[in-house]
Design an enzyme around this catalytic site. Structure first.
Site, short mmCIF file in Angstrom:
data_model
loop_
_atom_site.label_atom_id
_atom_site.label_comp_id
_atom_site.label_asym_id
_atom_site.label_seq_id
_atom_site.Cartn_x
_atom_site.Cartn_y
_atom_site.Cartn_z
N SER A 82 13.28 -9.81 43.85
CA SER A 82 14.56 -9.92 44.66
C SER A 82 13.88 -10.07 46.18
CB SER A 82 15.03 -8.73 44.55
OG SER A 82 15.71 -8.55 43.03
N GLU A 84 14.11 -8.29 51.59
CA GLU A 84 13.32 -7.17 50.69
C GLU A 84 12.19 -7.43 51.30
OE1 GLU A 84 14.54 -6.06 46.66
OE2 GLU A 84 12.82 -5.31 46.33
N ARG A 99 15.07 0.49 49.11
CA ARG A 99 13.63 -0.27 49.38
C ARG A 99 13.37 0.39 50.37
NH1 ARG A 99 14.96 -0.12 45.30
NH2 ARG A 99 15.28 -0.99 43.54
C1 FAD Z 1 9.30 -10.34 39.02
C2 FAD Z 1 9.07 -9.51 39.97
C3 FAD Z 1 10.68 -8.39 39.82
C4 FAD Z 1 10.16 -7.34 40.55
N1 FAD Z 1 10.44 -6.36 40.02
C5 FAD Z 1 11.28 -5.58 40.63
C6 FAD Z 1 12.84 -4.18 40.70
O1 FAD Z 1 13.09 -4.05 40.24
N2 FAD Z 1 12.16 -3.80 41.78
C7 FAD Z 1 11.96 -3.38 42.84
O2 FAD Z 1 12.23 -2.51 43.46
N3 FAD Z 1 11.22 -4.48 43.10
C8 FAD Z 1 11.05 -5.80 42.13
N4 FAD Z 1 9.46 -6.30 42.87
C9 FAD Z 1 8.97 -6.12 44.01
C10 FAD Z 1 7.80 -5.50 43.54
O3 FAD Z 1 7.53 -5.96 42.35
C11 FAD Z 1 8.00 -4.09 44.87
O4 FAD Z 1 8.73 -4.62 45.82
C12 FAD Z 1 6.59 -3.38 43.92
O5 FAD Z 1 6.54 -1.82 44.14
C13 FAD Z 1 5.66 -3.83 44.92
O6 FAD Z 1 4.07 -3.37 44.98
P1 FAD Z 1 2.88 -4.14 44.99
O7 FAD Z 1 1.56 -3.08 44.13
O8 FAD Z 1 3.27 -5.39 44.28
O9 FAD Z 1 3.00 -3.94 46.59
P2 FAD Z 1 2.57 -5.39 47.78
O10 FAD Z 1 3.53 -6.29 47.75
O11 FAD Z 1 1.03 -4.93 47.62
O12 FAD Z 1 2.83 -4.59 48.90
C14 FAD Z 1 4.01 -4.85 49.28
C15 FAD Z 1 4.39 -3.69 50.91
O13 FAD Z 1 4.12 -2.54 50.29
C16 FAD Z 1 3.24 -1.72 51.54
N5 FAD Z 1 2.21 -1.23 50.28
C17 FAD Z 1 1.25 -1.36 49.62
N6 FAD Z 1 -0.01 -1.16 48.79
C18 FAD Z 1 0.35 0.05 50.05
C19 FAD Z 1 -0.22 1.72 49.91
N7 FAD Z 1 -0.97 2.53 48.78
N8 FAD Z 1 -0.05 2.21 50.73
C20 FAD Z 1 0.94 1.69 52.19
N9 FAD Z 1 1.63 0.78 51.85
C21 FAD Z 1 1.27 -0.27 51.11
C22 FAD Z 1 2.08 -3.08 51.36
O14 FAD Z 1 1.27 -3.40 52.78
C23 FAD Z 1 3.53 -4.23 51.93
O15 FAD Z 1 4.87 -4.26 52.90
C24 FAD Z 1 9.95 -7.31 41.51
C25 FAD Z 1 8.78 -8.58 41.85
C26 FAD Z 1 8.73 -9.09 40.55
C27 FAD Z 1 7.72 -10.55 40.88
#
Ligand code: FAD
Length: 304
Positions: free
Chosen positions: A226, A296, A175
């Site tokens: 998480s 995280e 992560r």
């Molecule tokens: C129900 C649920 C289950 C989940 N299960 C998992 C799992 O199994 N494993 C896991 O790893 N995570 C999990 N997550 C967490 C999350 O989905 C991940 O971390 C995912 O990668 C976040 O993507 P996002 O597009 O929503 O990012 P955001 O939440 O929009 O952003 C997260 C971070 O990434 C940065 N970011 C976003 N886009 C970019 C870009 N294009 N360039 C640079 N930085 C960027 C943002 O600035 C921020 O710091 C879960 C979340 C939920 C709600």
């Protein structure tokens, strides 16, 4: 670019959508938090490049995908949010590689790979994030991680320069992802390398993964997955549960009864409720077990 008259600027030269004072509750899966001063949703990659080239270098910038790992504090974000979801949406085969842009959701990517008889991307279906967010977080589950599949990435620098980078240029961990030499850049796309496989097996794996998730996670309430990283060799959820914290509530934020490493929004949770609960869980686990938990989720913006 005159940031006090952004709408006028947009109308003249850019094709994307610029919004002011955007309620980030609409853009984060916790459905909590403050207001972003500006949000730009580009029309496409060229448009985002154009926007960045004209933006004052001192303007704070944050990329957001599905906001599924993000808490924006109640005092809001005094800068510009780049909304990748629905904007950078290209997804195609390029020879044997998949080219996927930053705004594509994980579930769409997993299904696209399966329909092209490629396997190894099934795990993306359970991560409700975009490709950009998954690259930024090195998101993963069930033994697979995003960067294991990456051949190279495409980034835009703060000044709007489009570059390709190899995984070796990053420090990649659990992560965690950072450029070896610090630079403000955003992921705009990636080329993924996957193995050939049986589409039917991949589809069954996707279905099984979805069922497993809904059985173990409180998906009916707004959450951010998480909250804490798992400490080496341990499970954050087990540590939290062992401290009797399941069900602990502050305002509208509650440690889930179903999965102790999830904090759910049971009503009108504020970002402050959620952050206070994160701090309390951290302090209690440290006091009772001696283990320090590290969030995280990304916490941005100003306190109220
Ligand atoms: C129900 C649920 C289950 C989940 N299960 C998992 C799992 O199994 N494993 C896991 O790893 N995570 C999990 N997550 C967490 C999350 O989905 C991940 O971390 C995912 O990668 C976040 O993507 P996002 O597009 O929503 O990012 P955001 O939440 O929009 O952003 C997260 C971070 O990434 C940065 N970011 C976003 N886009 C970019 C870009 N294009 N360039 C640079 N930085 C960027 C943002 O600035 C921020 O710091 C879960 C979340 C939920 C709600």
């Amino acid at each position: 670019m005159n940031m006090s008259e952004p709408t006028q600027f947009t109308a003249q030269t850019l094709r994307g959508e610029l919004s002011l004072d955007v309620d980030m509750r609409r853009h984060t899966s916790w459905r909590a938090g403050g207001v972003a001063k500006r949000m730009y949703q580009p029309a496409d990659l060229a448009d985002l490049q154009c926007f960045l080239q004209r933006l004052p270098l001192n303007e704070p910038l944050m990329a957001v995908g599905l906001g599924s790992n993000l808490l924006v504090r109640d005092g809001g974000y005094r800068g510009t949010v780049l909304l990748m979801l629905g904007a950078l949406a290209e997804l195609r085969m390029e020879g044997e590689l998949i080219y996927v842009q930053a705004g594509v959701p994980g579930a769409k990517l997993a299904r696209f790979a399966a329909s092209n008889n490629l396997c190894g991307a099934e795990f993306f279906v359970g991560i409700p994030g975009t490709m950009g967010g998954m690259l930024a977080m090195n998101a993963g589950c069930y033994g697979s991680e995003t960067w294991q599949k990456v051949e190279r990435v495409q980034v835009l620098t703060r000044r709007g320069e489009l570059l390709e980078r190899a995984p070796q240029e990053y420090d990649i961990g659990y992560r965690h992802v950072a450029l070896r030499d610090a630079n403000e850049e955003f992921f705009v796309g990636a080329w993924l390398k996957l193995e050939s496989g049986d589409v039917e097996v991949a589809r069954q794996d996707i279905k099984a993964l979805m069922e497993k998730r809904s059985a173990s996670q409180p998906l009916q309430l707004p959450n951010s997955g998480s909250v804490f990283r798992n400490p080496e060799g341990m499970h954050a959820a087990k540590l939290i549960e062992s401290c009797g914290l399941k069900g602990r509530t502050i305002g509208g934020a509650q440690v889930s009864e179903k999965h102790a490493n999830f904090i759910v929004n049971i009503g009108e949770a504020t970002a402050t409720d959620i952050e206070n609960l994160i701090n309390e869980v951290q302090a209690t686990v440290l006091q009772q077990t001696g283990v320090e938990l590290h969030p995280e989720v990304k916490i941005m913006g100003e306190k109220k």
